[in-house]
Scaffold this motif. Structure first.
Motif, PDB file in Angstrom:
ATOM      1  N   PRO A 158      -5.597   9.949  33.259  1.00  0.00           N
ATOM      2  CA  PRO A 158      -5.685   8.606  33.849  1.00  0.00           C
ATOM      3  C   PRO A 158      -5.685   8.630  35.374  1.00  0.00           C
ATOM      4  O   PRO A 158      -6.326   7.783  36.004  1.00  0.00           O
ATOM      5  CB  PRO A 158      -4.448   7.884  33.305  1.00  0.00           C
ATOM      6  CG  PRO A 158      -3.636   8.899  32.599  1.00  0.00           C
ATOM      7  CD  PRO A 158      -4.497  10.078  32.307  1.00  0.00           C
ATOM      8  N   ALA A 159      -5.017   9.625  35.970  1.00  0.00           N
ATOM      9  CA  ALA A 159      -4.953   9.676  37.444  1.00  0.00           C
ATOM     10  C   ALA A 159      -6.346   9.839  38.038  1.00  0.00           C
ATOM     11  O   ALA A 159      -6.692   9.195  39.036  1.00  0.00           O
ATOM     12  CB  ALA A 159      -4.048  10.815  37.897  1.00  0.00           C
ATOM     13  N   VAL A 160      -7.168  10.706  37.437  1.00  0.00           N
ATOM     14  CA  VAL A 160      -8.500  10.916  37.998  1.00  0.00           C
ATOM     15  C   VAL A 160      -9.324   9.637  37.851  1.00  0.00           C
ATOM     16  O   VAL A 160     -10.115   9.282  38.733  1.00  0.00           O
ATOM     17  CB  VAL A 160      -9.190  12.147  37.355  1.00  0.00           C
ATOM     18  CG1 VAL A 160      -9.803  11.827  36.024  1.00  0.00           C
ATOM     19  CG2 VAL A 160     -10.227  12.731  38.290  1.00  0.00           C
ATOM     20  N   GLY A 161      -9.091   8.899  36.733  1.00  0.00           N
ATOM     21  CA  GLY A 161      -9.783   7.624  36.545  1.00  0.00           C
ATOM     22  C   GLY A 161      -9.353   6.612  37.595  1.00  0.00           C
ATOM     23  O   GLY A 161     -10.177   5.906  38.179  1.00  0.00           O
ATOM     24  N   LEU A 162      -8.030   6.579  37.851  1.00  0.00           N
ATOM     25  CA  LEU A 162      -7.508   5.664  38.868  1.00  0.00           C
ATOM     26  C   LEU A 162      -8.149   5.977  40.224  1.00  0.00           C
ATOM     27  O   LEU A 162      -8.613   5.076  40.934  1.00  0.00           O
ATOM     28  CB  LEU A 162      -5.982   5.816  38.948  1.00  0.00           C
ATOM     29  CG  LEU A 162      -5.285   5.045  40.069  1.00  0.00           C
ATOM     30  CD1 LEU A 162      -5.387   3.548  39.815  1.00  0.00           C
ATOM     31  CD2 LEU A 162      -3.827   5.467  40.188  1.00  0.00           C
ATOM     32  N   GLY A 163      -8.184   7.280  40.547  1.00  0.00           N
ATOM     33  CA  GLY A 163      -8.793   7.682  41.814  1.00  0.00           C
ATOM     34  C   GLY A 163     -10.252   7.242  41.885  1.00  0.00           C
ATOM     35  O   GLY A 163     -10.720   6.745  42.908  1.00  0.00           O
ATOM     36  N   TRP A 164     -10.960   7.366  40.762  1.00  0.00           N
ATOM     37  CA  TRP A 164     -12.376   7.006  40.718  1.00  0.00           C
ATOM     38  C   TRP A 164     -12.569   5.518  41.009  1.00  0.00           C
ATOM     39  O   TRP A 164     -13.554   5.102  41.619  1.00  0.00           O
ATOM     40  CB  TRP A 164     -12.922   7.355  39.331  1.00  0.00           C
ATOM     41  CG  TRP A 164     -14.379   7.101  39.175  1.00  0.00           C
ATOM     42  CD1 TRP A 164     -15.396   7.873  39.625  1.00  0.00           C
ATOM     43  CD2 TRP A 164     -14.988   5.982  38.520  1.00  0.00           C
ATOM     44  NE1 TRP A 164     -16.603   7.314  39.295  1.00  0.00           N
ATOM     45  CE2 TRP A 164     -16.371   6.163  38.613  1.00  0.00           C
ATOM     46  CE3 TRP A 164     -14.489   4.865  37.860  1.00  0.00           C
ATOM     47  CZ2 TRP A 164     -17.274   5.253  38.072  1.00  0.00           C
ATOM     48  CZ3 TRP A 164     -15.379   3.950  37.320  1.00  0.00           C
ATOM     49  CH2 TRP A 164     -16.754   4.154  37.423  1.00  0.00           C
TER      50      TRP A 164
END
Lengths: 416, 254
Positions: A154-160
């Motif tokens: 989820p963190a990479v999605g949030l960053g995206w």
């Protein structure tokens, strides 16, 4: 007339049989002469031998238990031991640091919109999350540790999403965010006096891959600008600036890194005996960075010298000030021309971070070595451990190499 | 009576050179060069290699520094003062034999760099003038390509557009067609002809005699660092006064 060629005769003939297909490829690349055929046979035999014994060792003879025993400690070293963190409840801090980095990489992906940034961000998140799925027998992590690892997805999605919905979408803001993340990670690891849950952890307990990566990222980020400044200084018309840059470069290039590290720990405290503000990690980081920047300066200078003088003349004739000509014309081309050398220096710097063992810091290699020394029952497994460490280093170094090749490709190096 | 030290120039002279000397080490490359160029005048400079003709136009925008004598460009004296040099370079465009385009920038970026960084124009204004100039030099469809993707003639036309984007009052051409294949020379000369008819002040170092005859208001012949002959092209080509000029013309016209 005999020189006239009819339309039928001009139809292209197929190439000879030996130039086409699998046979043609084999002939052209492996068996084009007697000598090459001999080389092919010898080389093939060597490959088969290496594969046979190599794979046999990896799958049947090797005992990989030492890796699972060390487990997450290879990543953080003695950070969560009793001495460093009474109560052993500090493991979430490096993990939160990793999450911040993953968010940052996700932002890079969101900003670039795909390509290399996307692959890097996804690879980081997926590999981190994959560790959460390790069977309990392999790594005795608690559920909290596993959940924080899985949170990288989820963190990479949030960053995206961040560049999509906030103004943090320019290169400048990315650079600022990168610095903020780096400082935040340091603060997380260091701890803040008096804040519950963030009790200070002395830098002497920072270790494992975390230490290697911190030193490498800090060193890479700072040594490139210092190197550029030194390279420009060495080409300066001002004799004092030029002399200072030459002295700096030649001094730091002329001494082994181990010597410099040793001096930073032994001589600097002698010279500044009372309350010297820099801790041992900071001093090691500064020495590694300065050492690397001396090499970087010569790489960049090589790039500057490869430029045609007409480039600077073209810029001057347009009326650009000399700093503008340097910033917009000379440096971009110079750096582009020496990307392979610069990335080679980055890779060397990353591998050199292991040398901090000389001042008693437990980087991933030294931590593993010290573990085996302290637990003689694992002495026969030392080779498995070092093969594994070599693989870990190779993965990071190859990634850097891959990124540099993609960047070169995208910039059209060698084509324009 | 107002005294003036403009002994080599009249009020409408945009470039004035008085007794300009330059040495490369021991080599005296410009020897007492005195001449002036009027607003809108087209001057073609001829001479054998090493005669100082390239150096002559390179001292006009300070790509080379002259050691003695005066150079005044558009009323600004060429001194070591950086502000004067910058002011002159803004008004003087230059086109090089080797184009000197910036290979890491697109054609459009090559053209807009000067206006945006030196003139501080906003991007859309710079883009507008880039499109207009690419249209004018005949390659409007190439704006997003990189220089290496263009032919030599196209690159030189981009270089002309890049110089014109700064809206200079004077254009200097240093053998603009010497590095080109024969069939590409014409497309560059056509652009230069069009520029000449628009009234631009031009100094052109070239061996293209046909272009010189057609466009030049005045020919300047260099030899051994000196101006040995100055004349309108009609006189220059038909009845040159100096033996050296006659010999040189007989060689390049042969």
């Amino acid at each position: 007339m005999s020189t006239n060629v009819s339309a039928e005769q001009r139809i292209a003939l197929p190439p000879p049989r030996l130039e086409r297909g699998v046979l043609g490829w084999l002939h052209a690349n492996l068996f084009s002469s007697k000598f090459n055929s001999g080389l092919t046979v010898i080389g093939g035999a060597l490959v088969i031998l290496v594969l046979w014994f190599g794979l046999k060792w990896i799958f049947f003879d090797a005992d990989w238990e030492v890796i699972t025993v060390l487990g997450g400690k290879l990543a953080i070293g003695p950070y969560n031991t009793d001495a460093a963190c009474p109560g052993n409840d500090c493991v979430w801090r490096p993990q939160a640091g990793l999450l911040l980095v993953t968010i940052l990489m996700g932002m890079g992906w969101g900003m670039a919109g795909g390509g290399l940034a996307k692959r890097l961000a996804l690879a980081t998140a997926i590999i981190a999350a994959a560790f959460a799925m390790l069977p309990y027998s392999l790594d005795k992590m608690g559920w909290d540790v596993r959940l924080m690892l899985a949170a990288n997805l989820p963190a990479v999605g949030l960053g995206w999403l961040i560049p999509k919905y906030t103004p943090l979408r320019t290169t400048r803001w990315m650079a600022v965010t990168g610095v903020v993340v780096f400082v935040a990670v340091i603060l997380l690891l260091r701890g803040i006096e008096g804040v519950p849950g963030l009790k200070p952890v002395s830098v002497i307990y920072w270790g494992g891959m975390m230490l290697n990566l911190l030193l490498a990222v800090g060193g890479i980020a700072v040594s490139l600008p210092i190197g550029i400044a030194l390279a420009l200084g060495r080409r300066s018309n001002l004799p004092v600036v030029k002399l200072l840059c030459i002295v700096f470069i030649e001094v730091f290039r002329g001494m082994p890194l181990i010597t410099l590290l040793f001096m930073s720990q032994v001589l600097v405290p002698l010279a500044f005996p009372e309350n010297f503000p820099l801790n041992s990690l900071m001093r090691a980081a500064i020495v590694i960075t300065l050492f690397s920047s001396a090499y970087m300066a010569e790489n960049v200078r090589g790039g500057l010298q490869s430029l045609h003088p007409g480039q600077a003349e073209g810029a001057r004739a347009l009326g650009l000030a000399s700093w503008q000509a340097t910033l917009f014309i000379s440096l971009p081309q110079a750096i582009r021309n020496v990307i392979p050398a610069i990335v080679g220096q980055f890779i060397a710097l990353f591998k050199d971070t292991s040398l901090v063992y000389i001042i008693g810091m437990l980087d991933i290699v030294e931590f593993g070595r010290a573990f085996i020394q302290g637990n003689p029952e694992y002495l026969p497994d030392a080779k498995e451990l070092f093969v594994f460490l070599a693989l870990v280093f190779w993965i990071f170094c190859y990634t850097m190499s891959y990124v540099s090749r993609r960047i070169e490709h995208n910039m059209g190096v060698g084509r324009r | 009576m107002v005294t003036t030290n403009d002994d080599a120039g009249a009020p409408d002279d945009i470039i004035i050179c008085r007794d300009v000397n330059k040495w490369f080490g021991e080599f005296h490359v410009l020897t007492g060069v005195t001449t002036s160029v009027k607003r809108g005048e087209k001057v073609v400079v001829l001479g054998p290699s090493g005669s100082g003709k390239s150096t002559f136009i390179r001292v006009i925008n300070r790509l080379e520094e002259h050691q003695t004598g005066d150079i005044i460009v558009d009323g600004v004296p060429m001194t070591n003062d950086v502000r004067n040099i910058d002011a002159i370079r803004r008004e003087v465009g230059m086109v090089f034999q080797q184009f000197n385009l910036f290979p890491h920038l697109t054609v459009r970026q090559n053209i807009t760099l000067g206006p945006m960084k030196v003139r501080k124009w906003p991007r859309n204004q710079a883009d507008e003038i880039a499109d207009e100039l690419l249209e004018r030099v005949g390659i409007p469809e190439q704006s997003e390509k990189y220089p290496a993707e263009l032919s030599g003639g196209q690159q030189q036309r981009v270089a002309i557009a890049r110089a014109l984007a700064m809206q200079p009052k004077i254009m200097l051409f240093d053998e603009p067609t010497s590095a080109l294949d024969p069939e590409m020379i014409k497309e560059v000369l056509d652009v230069m002809r069009e520029l000449a008819t628009s009234g631009m002040t031009m100094i052109v170092v070239t061996h293209e005699v046909g272009f010189a005859r057609e466009v030049a208001d005045r020919m300047i012949m260099f030899d051994g660092g000196r101006i040995i002959e100055e004349a309108p092209p009609v006189d220059f080509f038909i009845s040159p006064q100096q033996e050296r000029t006659k010999l040189f013309l007989s060689q390049i016209l042969a």
